[in-house]
Design a protein around this motif. Sequence first.
Motif, PDB file in Angstrom:
ATOM      1  N   LEU A  32       0.858  -1.273  -0.084  1.00 20.69           N
ATOM      2  CA  LEU A  32       0.172   0.027   0.225  1.00 20.69           C
ATOM      3  C   LEU A  32       0.750   1.245   0.043  1.00 20.69           C
ATOM      4  N   THR A  33       1.994   1.121   0.808  1.00 17.90           N
ATOM      5  CA  THR A  33       2.860   2.575   0.845  1.00 17.90           C
ATOM      6  C   THR A  33       3.585   2.591  -0.565  1.00 17.90           C
ATOM      7  N   LYS A  34       3.926   1.413  -1.292  1.00 12.34           N
ATOM      8  CA  LYS A  34       4.666   1.628  -2.512  1.00 12.34           C
ATOM      9  C   LYS A  34       3.741   2.430  -3.557  1.00 12.34           C
ATOM     10  N   LEU A  35       2.119   2.028  -3.369  1.00 12.12           N
ATOM     11  CA  LEU A  35       1.340   2.602  -4.229  1.00 12.12           C
ATOM     12  C   LEU A  35       1.040   4.044  -3.958  1.00 12.12           C
ATOM     13  N   GLY A  36       1.482   4.599  -2.923  1.00 14.45           N
ATOM     14  CA  GLY A  36       1.269   5.969  -2.513  1.00 14.45           C
ATOM     15  C   GLY A  36       0.433   6.245  -1.405  1.00 14.45           C
ATOM     16  N   VAL A  37      -0.094   5.355  -0.821  1.00 14.23           N
ATOM     17  CA  VAL A  37      -0.950   5.449   0.455  1.00 14.23           C
ATOM     18  C   VAL A  37      -0.130   5.750   1.401  1.00 14.23           C
ATOM     19  N   SER A  38      -0.577   6.818   2.347  1.00 11.30           N
ATOM     20  CA  SER A  38       0.413   6.894   3.505  1.00 11.30           C
ATOM     21  C   SER A  38       0.425   5.979   4.709  1.00 11.30           C
ATOM     22  N   LYS A  39       1.378   6.228   5.470  1.00  7.33           N
ATOM     23  CA  LYS A  39       1.469   4.760   6.555  1.00  7.33           C
ATOM     24  C   LYS A  39       0.147   4.885   7.403  1.00  7.33           C
ATOM     25  N   ILE A  40      -0.246   6.023   7.704  1.00 10.86           N
ATOM     26  CA  ILE A  40      -1.325   6.255   8.609  1.00 10.86           C
ATOM     27  C   ILE A  40      -2.607   5.561   7.866  1.00 10.86           C
ATOM     28  N   SER A  41      -2.857   6.002   6.957  1.00  6.87           N
ATOM     29  CA  SER A  41      -4.161   5.257   5.896  1.00  6.87           C
ATOM     30  C   SER A  41      -3.873   3.662   5.761  1.00  6.87           C
ATOM     31  N   ALA A  42      -2.750   3.371   5.445  1.00  4.93           N
ATOM     32  CA  ALA A  42      -2.538   1.934   5.227  1.00  4.93           C
ATOM     33  C   ALA A  42      -2.830   1.148   6.661  1.00  4.93           C
ATOM     34  N   ALA A  43      -2.236   1.911   7.674  1.00  4.12           N
ATOM     35  CA  ALA A  43      -2.458   1.043   8.940  1.00  4.12           C
ATOM     36  C   ALA A  43      -3.885   1.057   9.371  1.00  4.12           C
ATOM     37  N   SER A  44      -4.584   2.128   9.060  1.00  5.31           N
ATOM     38  CA  SER A  44      -6.252   2.327   9.558  1.00  5.31           C
ATOM     39  C   SER A  44      -7.006   1.072   8.614  1.00  5.31           C
ATOM     40  N   VAL A  45      -6.774   1.097   7.529  1.00  6.80           N
ATOM     41  CA  VAL A  45      -7.597   0.037   6.681  1.00  6.80           C
ATOM     42  C   VAL A  45      -7.158  -1.402   7.277  1.00  6.80           C
ATOM     43  N   ILE A  46      -6.141  -1.374   7.444  1.00 12.02           N
ATOM     44  CA  ILE A  46      -5.622  -2.891   8.030  1.00 12.02           C
ATOM     45  C   ILE A  46      -6.329  -3.327   9.609  1.00 12.02           C
ATOM     46  N   THR A  47      -6.539  -2.041  10.625  1.00  9.30           N
ATOM     47  CA  THR A  47      -6.862  -2.592  11.728  1.00  9.30           C
ATOM     48  C   THR A  47      -8.537  -2.379  11.409  1.00  9.30           C
ATOM     49  N   ALA A  48      -8.946  -1.804  10.584  1.00  7.41           N
ATOM     50  CA  ALA A  48     -10.537  -1.651  10.242  1.00  7.41           C
ATOM     51  C   ALA A  48     -10.932  -3.177   9.543  1.00  7.41           C
ATOM     52  N   SER A  49     -10.033  -4.092   8.955  1.00  4.94           N
ATOM     53  CA  SER A  49     -10.153  -5.337   8.819  1.00  4.94           C
ATOM     54  C   SER A  49     -10.704  -6.072   9.818  1.00  4.94           C
ATOM     55  N   THR A  50     -10.441  -5.814  11.166  1.00  4.52           N
ATOM     56  CA  THR A  50     -10.649  -6.660  12.247  1.00  4.52           C
ATOM     57  C   THR A  50     -12.048  -6.049  12.899  1.00  4.52           C
ATOM     58  N   ALA A  51     -12.548  -5.130  12.334  1.00  2.15           N
ATOM     59  CA  ALA A  51     -13.738  -4.507  12.788  1.00  2.15           C
ATOM     60  C   ALA A  51     -15.246  -5.513  13.374  1.00  2.15           C
ATOM     61  N   PHE A  52     -15.075  -6.481  12.547  1.00  2.00           N
ATOM     62  CA  PHE A  52     -16.309  -7.483  12.688  1.00  2.00           C
ATOM     63  C   PHE A  52     -15.706  -8.682  13.178  1.00  2.00           C
ATOM     64  N   GLY A  53     -16.032  -9.164  14.563  1.00  2.00           N
ATOM     65  CA  GLY A  53     -15.566 -10.325  14.800  1.00  2.00           C
ATOM     66  C   GLY A  53     -16.708 -11.482  14.682  1.00  2.00           C
ATOM     67  N   ILE A  54     -16.527 -12.007  13.518  1.00  2.00           N
ATOM     68  CA  ILE A  54     -17.792 -12.935  13.078  1.00  2.00           C
ATOM     69  C   ILE A  54     -17.279 -14.479  12.707  1.00  2.00           C
ATOM     70  N   GLY A  55     -17.917 -15.111  12.557  1.00  3.95           N
ATOM     71  CA  GLY A  55     -17.555 -16.636  11.958  1.00  3.95           C
ATOM     72  C   GLY A  55     -17.460 -17.597  13.118  1.00  3.95           C
ATOM     73  N   PRO A  56     -17.500 -18.890  12.958  1.00  4.05           N
ATOM     74  CA  PRO A  56     -17.309 -20.027  14.071  1.00  4.05           C
ATOM     75  C   PRO A  56     -16.357 -20.081  14.792  1.00  4.05           C
ATOM     76  N   ALA A  57     -14.976 -19.362  14.502  1.00  6.78           N
ATOM     77  CA  ALA A  57     -13.950 -19.526  15.284  1.00  6.78           C
ATOM     78  C   ALA A  57     -13.709 -18.150  16.298  1.00  6.78           C
ATOM     79  N   SER A  58     -14.850 -17.237  16.222  1.00 10.09           N
ATOM     80  CA  SER A  58     -14.625 -16.206  16.737  1.00 10.09           C
ATOM     81  C   SER A  58     -15.178 -16.497  18.393  1.00 10.09           C
ATOM     82  N   ALA A  59     -14.344 -15.775  19.150  1.00  9.72           N
ATOM     83  CA  ALA A  59     -14.867 -16.248  20.597  1.00  9.72           C
ATOM     84  C   ALA A  59     -15.966 -15.380  20.963  1.00  9.72           C
ATOM     85  N   ILE A  60     -16.124 -14.137  20.541  1.00 13.79           N
ATOM     86  CA  ILE A  60     -17.327 -13.391  20.783  1.00 13.79           C
ATOM     87  C   ILE A  60     -18.686 -14.274  20.296  1.00 13.79           C
ATOM     88  N   THR A  61     -18.489 -14.716  18.879  1.00 14.97           N
ATOM     89  CA  THR A  61     -19.533 -15.510  18.376  1.00 14.97           C
ATOM     90  C   THR A  61     -19.947 -16.523  19.141  1.00 14.97           C
TER      91      THR A  61
END
Length: 453
Positions: free
Chosen positions: A151-180
């Motif tokens: 992502l940073t190679k493509l021109g995305v800032s470090k903060i933006s890249a870090a933000s979308v990576i943390t956002a990918s864990t925003a929904f704890g779903i699925g059979p393996a999720s402790a909350i589920t």
Amino acid sequence: MTSIGPLLSVIFIIITARLLLKKRNPHSVLIILGLLMLLLASSLNYKIPPLASSTNFIGFDLFKHIKESFSKTNAGVGLMIMAIGGFVAYIDQIGASKMLVHVTMKPLQLFKAQPYLAASLVIPIGQILFVAIPSAAGLSLLLMASLFPILTKLGVSKISAASVITASTAFGIGPASAITVSATGIANEDIITFFVNNQIPLVIPLSISMMITYYFVNRYYDKKEYNQTNDVRVEEETINVPMAYAIIPILPILLLILFSELFNFFSTPIVLDTTTAMFISLFIAMVFELVRTKNVKMVLESLKIFWNGMGNIFKSVVTLIIAADIFAKGLISLGFIDGLLKASQNLGFEAVGIGVVMTVMIFLASMLMGSGNASFFAFGPLVPKIATKLGVKSTSIILPMQLSASMGRAISPVAGVIIAVSEIAGVSTLAIVKRNFIPLVVALIIMLFYHFI
């Protein structure tokens, strides 16, 4: 007496927020104020989290909480985060990360004119992986090793890249999720049915909304703060390792998907956890290095890079997670969560109102404590009684509650996933939280309308 604890907890939250905003050392702030809250809770005869074995003296028990938190964290998520941190350091040193970037850049040239579209696409991709690898900190650090440099190679800032990576864990779903697992147990629902019929239909529109909001939010902030981020495009450089090295950073993800409970590829199930996958991948990487260099001594010496990487993550990340755990215990002991719940019930809300209030409360509690599990496990068991009293199904209340728990964690500056990613990315936790706040709040509002109205 019962109202004193929650009031004191709010005062401690305000003090903590002020100290953190003044950039006081977060390790010290969280652990000292957490211990003070535990001491006050004990003095006021509030119930504090039990110890495995007490010293029989409250003054010593306070520090026994720290010891047990270290033991629990280091034996589980702490070891996992350290192993991933060591692996990230190792693959960076041997050039595997650079080769992955080099190999991946060619098909990603399509996104060169739209780097923020590429960043937004990380969210659904990461969410799919999160179903199979239900560790927010673990998956995020794996993505930091594989996708962050792309992502940073493509021109995305470090903060933006870090933000979308943390956002990918925003929904704890699925059979393996402790909350589920906890949610389906409380609601007495089949876990696969709950996942397919309840979670997926709700998460799909929320993921789409987050892709759209992150696209505009990150692009806006990068234009506004570009000179302050000190991000630069990575210059082309000579990479002196074979192209096959590109597979090394994603080996743990491939292993965990292949051997996850989500798929039944083998007649006899093979159980593989994240930490074990990291060590397997490390030794595969060492074999790659041995084949390339044919220097046994150098390859054996290179293992120091892994241990040093683990040590760096321990002193900066794991210790902060332990401090945050003590702080969370202090809040719980003073009745912060119970106070929030009683206040909402006294307002006389019906099913929709109670559901909205509890969902928002869990969201806020996760933000404050940095733990989706802690906030949901505190509220979740209350749902069946409330649902029975209101004459509604437990799933109608518990589904948005369990999603909001992991959503709130994604905008908590003391959450393990935020701390770990910020350390690897070299940005502050508050910078990531700032980027995550608007998209997650928008997703929360959409969820409330979509589910309850």
